[in-house]
Design a protein around this motif. Sequence first.
Motif, PDB file in Angstrom:
ATOM      1  N   ASP A   1      10.505   3.679  19.557  1.00  0.00           N
ATOM      2  CA  ASP A   1      10.640   4.721  20.574  1.00  0.00           C
ATOM      3  C   ASP A   1       9.375   4.858  21.409  1.00  0.00           C
ATOM      4  O   ASP A   1       9.436   5.052  22.622  1.00  0.00           O
ATOM      5  N   GLU A   2       8.225   4.784  20.759  1.00  0.00           N
ATOM      6  CA  GLU A   2       6.951   4.931  21.460  1.00  0.00           C
ATOM      7  C   GLU A   2       6.236   3.586  21.476  1.00  0.00           C
ATOM      8  O   GLU A   2       5.926   3.024  20.424  1.00  0.00           O
ATOM      9  N   LEU A   3       5.985   3.072  22.662  1.00  0.00           N
ATOM     10  CA  LEU A   3       5.367   1.749  22.793  1.00  0.00           C
ATOM     11  C   LEU A   3       3.845   1.805  22.696  1.00  0.00           C
ATOM     12  O   LEU A   3       3.208   0.784  22.416  1.00  0.00           O
ATOM     13  N   GLY A   4       3.258   2.959  22.966  1.00  0.00           N
ATOM     14  CA  GLY A   4       1.810   3.084  22.869  1.00  0.00           C
ATOM     15  C   GLY A   4       1.070   2.724  24.139  1.00  0.00           C
ATOM     16  O   GLY A   4      -0.058   3.150  24.347  1.00  0.00           O
ATOM     17  N   ALA A   5       1.684   1.925  24.973  1.00  0.00           N
ATOM     18  CA  ALA A   5       1.087   1.526  26.249  1.00  0.00           C
ATOM     19  C   ALA A   5       2.197   1.037  27.156  1.00  0.00           C
ATOM     20  O   ALA A   5       3.258   0.592  26.682  1.00  0.00           O
ATOM     21  N   ALA A   6       1.977   1.122  28.449  1.00  0.00           N
ATOM     22  CA  ALA A   6       2.957   0.581  29.388  1.00  0.00           C
ATOM     23  C   ALA A   6       3.155  -0.905  29.106  1.00  0.00           C
ATOM     24  O   ALA A   6       2.189  -1.648  28.915  1.00  0.00           O
ATOM     25  N   THR A   7       4.408  -1.314  29.052  1.00  0.00           N
ATOM     26  CA  THR A   7       4.746  -2.693  28.691  1.00  0.00           C
ATOM     27  C   THR A   7       5.749  -3.247  29.688  1.00  0.00           C
ATOM     28  O   THR A   7       6.641  -2.532  30.152  1.00  0.00           O
ATOM     29  N   SER A   8       5.592  -4.529  29.995  1.00  0.00           N
ATOM     30  CA  SER A   8       6.511  -5.223  30.884  1.00  0.00           C
ATOM     31  C   SER A   8       7.497  -6.034  30.055  1.00  0.00           C
ATOM     32  O   SER A   8       7.091  -6.823  29.196  1.00  0.00           O
ATOM     33  N   PHE A   9       8.780  -5.815  30.300  1.00  0.00           N
ATOM     34  CA  PHE A   9       9.842  -6.605  29.674  1.00  0.00           C
ATOM     35  C   PHE A   9      10.531  -7.401  30.768  1.00  0.00           C
ATOM     36  O   PHE A   9      10.830  -6.867  31.843  1.00  0.00           O
ATOM     37  N   GLN A  10      10.812  -8.669  30.474  1.00  0.00           N
ATOM     38  CA  GLN A  10      11.448  -9.535  31.462  1.00  0.00           C
ATOM     39  C   GLN A  10      12.571 -10.340  30.834  1.00  0.00           C
ATOM     40  O   GLN A  10      12.543 -10.657  29.637  1.00  0.00           O
ATOM     41  N   GLN A  11      13.543 -10.663  31.683  1.00  0.00           N
ATOM     42  CA  GLN A  11      14.594 -11.584  31.288  1.00  0.00           C
ATOM     43  C   GLN A  11      13.992 -12.954  31.039  1.00  0.00           C
ATOM     44  O   GLN A  11      13.198 -13.452  31.846  1.00  0.00           O
ATOM     45  N   VAL A  12      14.339 -13.582  29.925  1.00  0.00           N
ATOM     46  CA  VAL A  12      13.869 -14.938  29.637  1.00  0.00           C
ATOM     47  C   VAL A  12      14.635 -15.924  30.513  1.00  0.00           C
ATOM     48  O   VAL A  12      15.866 -15.915  30.547  1.00  0.00           O
ATOM     49  N   ILE A  13      13.895 -16.769  31.223  1.00  0.00           N
ATOM     50  CA  ILE A  13      14.495 -17.821  32.043  1.00  0.00           C
ATOM     51  C   ILE A  13      14.347 -19.141  31.283  1.00  0.00           C
ATOM     52  O   ILE A  13      13.228 -19.571  31.011  1.00  0.00           O
ATOM     53  N   PRO A  14      15.449 -19.787  30.905  1.00  0.00           N
ATOM     54  CA  PRO A  14      15.329 -21.051  30.168  1.00  0.00           C
ATOM     55  C   PRO A  14      14.845 -22.178  31.062  1.00  0.00           C
ATOM     56  O   PRO A  14      15.221 -22.262  32.233  1.00  0.00           O
ATOM     57  N   GLY A  15      13.978 -23.017  30.497  1.00  0.00           N
ATOM     58  CA  GLY A  15      13.473 -24.166  31.238  1.00  0.00           C
ATOM     59  C   GLY A  15      12.002 -24.391  30.992  1.00  0.00           C
ATOM     60  O   GLY A  15      11.297 -23.508  30.485  1.00  0.00           O
ATOM     61  N   PRO A  16      11.504 -25.577  31.345  1.00  0.00           N
ATOM     62  CA  PRO A  16      10.086 -25.875  31.143  1.00  0.00           C
ATOM     63  C   PRO A  16       9.195 -25.124  32.120  1.00  0.00           C
ATOM     64  O   PRO A  16       9.616 -24.722  33.204  1.00  0.00           O
ATOM     65  N   SER A  17       7.935 -24.928  31.727  1.00  0.00           N
ATOM     66  CA  SER A  17       6.966 -24.229  32.563  1.00  0.00           C
ATOM     67  C   SER A  17       6.365 -25.169  33.588  1.00  0.00           C
ATOM     68  O   SER A  17       6.176 -26.362  33.335  1.00  0.00           O
ATOM     69  N   ILE A  18       6.066 -24.613  34.744  1.00  0.00           N
ATOM     70  CA  ILE A  18       5.385 -25.325  35.825  1.00  0.00           C
ATOM     71  C   ILE A  18       4.078 -24.592  36.131  1.00  0.00           C
ATOM     72  O   ILE A  18       4.072 -23.366  36.295  1.00  0.00           O
ATOM     73  N   ARG A  19       2.971 -25.319  36.172  1.00  0.00           N
ATOM     74  CA  ARG A  19       1.715 -24.744  36.664  1.00  0.00           C
ATOM     75  C   ARG A  19       1.443 -25.365  38.035  1.00  0.00           C
ATOM     76  O   ARG A  19       1.304 -26.585  38.166  1.00  0.00           O
ATOM     77  N   LEU A  20       1.400 -24.511  39.039  1.00  0.00           N
ATOM     78  CA  LEU A  20       1.143 -24.931  40.409  1.00  0.00           C
ATOM     79  C   LEU A  20      -0.212 -24.379  40.833  1.00  0.00           C
ATOM     80  O   LEU A  20      -0.389 -23.166  40.920  1.00  0.00           O
ATOM     81  N   THR A  21      -1.161 -25.260  41.091  1.00  0.00           N
ATOM     82  CA  THR A  21      -2.499 -24.869  41.521  1.00  0.00           C
ATOM     83  C   THR A  21      -2.601 -25.084  43.017  1.00  0.00           C
ATOM     84  O   THR A  21      -2.294 -26.168  43.524  1.00  0.00           O
ATOM     85  N   VAL A  22      -3.031 -24.044  43.734  1.00  0.00           N
ATOM     86  CA  VAL A  22      -3.093 -24.091  45.191  1.00  0.00           C
ATOM     87  C   VAL A  22      -4.537 -23.915  45.628  1.00  0.00           C
ATOM     88  O   VAL A  22      -5.216 -22.967  45.218  1.00  0.00           O
ATOM     89  N   VAL A  23      -5.015 -24.855  46.456  1.00  0.00           N
ATOM     90  CA  VAL A  23      -6.339 -24.761  47.063  1.00  0.00           C
ATOM     91  C   VAL A  23      -6.139 -24.890  48.572  1.00  0.00           C
ATOM     92  O   VAL A  23      -5.811 -25.964  49.070  1.00  0.00           O
ATOM     93  N   GLY A  24      -6.314 -23.786  49.281  1.00  0.00           N
ATOM     94  CA  GLY A  24      -6.002 -23.827  50.704  1.00  0.00           C
ATOM     95  C   GLY A  24      -4.529 -24.132  50.895  1.00  0.00           C
ATOM     96  O   GLY A  24      -3.669 -23.361  50.477  1.00  0.00           O
TER      97      GLY A  24
END
Length: 335
Positions: free
Chosen positions: A195-218
Amino acid sequence: MAHAPTSDTVLILTDRDDHTSDLIVSALHRRRVPVVRLDPGSGPFHMEVTLDQDRMAWQGRIGDDHHTAQLENVVGVLWRWPTPPAGHPAITDPAARAWAAREDRLALYGVLKTLPVRWLNHPSRFEIANDKPGQLLTAAACGMAIPDTVITTGGRKARAWASGRDVLSKAFHAQGVDPDNMVIARRADPAAIPDELGAATSFQQVIPGPSIRLTVVGEDLFAVRMNGSDDLDGELDWRPVQDQLTYDQVEVPAGIARSVLKYMRSYGLEYGAFDFIDGPDGWVFLECNPSGMYGFVEIKCGLAITDAIAAHLYDKRRPLLSPLETGTGLPAPLP
């Protein structure tokens, strides 16, 4: 004070343990670019600056006992993970030292933020762009898919929202109570949410699939798929096991590229480390770290991210920020 370089200089502000910055220093040295690396919180620092009203700029020197930057020679600043001034060690009273640390921080950061140089990224823009709730809205406004999300301090709201969903919980900052303990994203059982989380928490829908890391420079985009990140024995966060994954460079879909560059412009960013999921319906935006690590994907896939950063900081074809631009700290309006 240590000797300051007398020609065009790149200033790097980060902590002593930031090994990624070592790569950037080496890349700049290969270009024969003078570099000054400072961490304001690692020991006593020194300032001797004067406001030049003709040039509308602060001039003078900042540094520590080993390195000094002449502000009028600085043409680029890499702002990564500087620790704030801690107060002069000769001040023994804790309250007085905390006051001195605050004064040092306001003076030093106030001067640095006005520098009309090539920033990556300007600290005011970094601060605004680092807010996770705002990132989701901006990403959606720029045309990217985002996961269903709820932020709450109460477990009842979380349980009602999560019922019948595959959801995760995540922190707004990866560092926990212990600085060496990372707070990772975890799958959440709706029925087990208290009932009490103790701190604000973000819950999100799980999206199935592999992770992508996109690094942007300019406008340079470097995307890597992390193979195995969607098969971690029920875990969702790849960061603790990144050495167990394999990596492949991938093309960025044209629509994502347009949206990402629009996102960068909206915040006035020159660097961003984006996390996506390559889901059933395409890439889904999770977050963007405006000072995120990139060395692991560069090494795994032989990318040229470090060279892009070094060139970006010293490329004389790139315009300098004006004092007004550096002073506002506000993201640009969406085009």
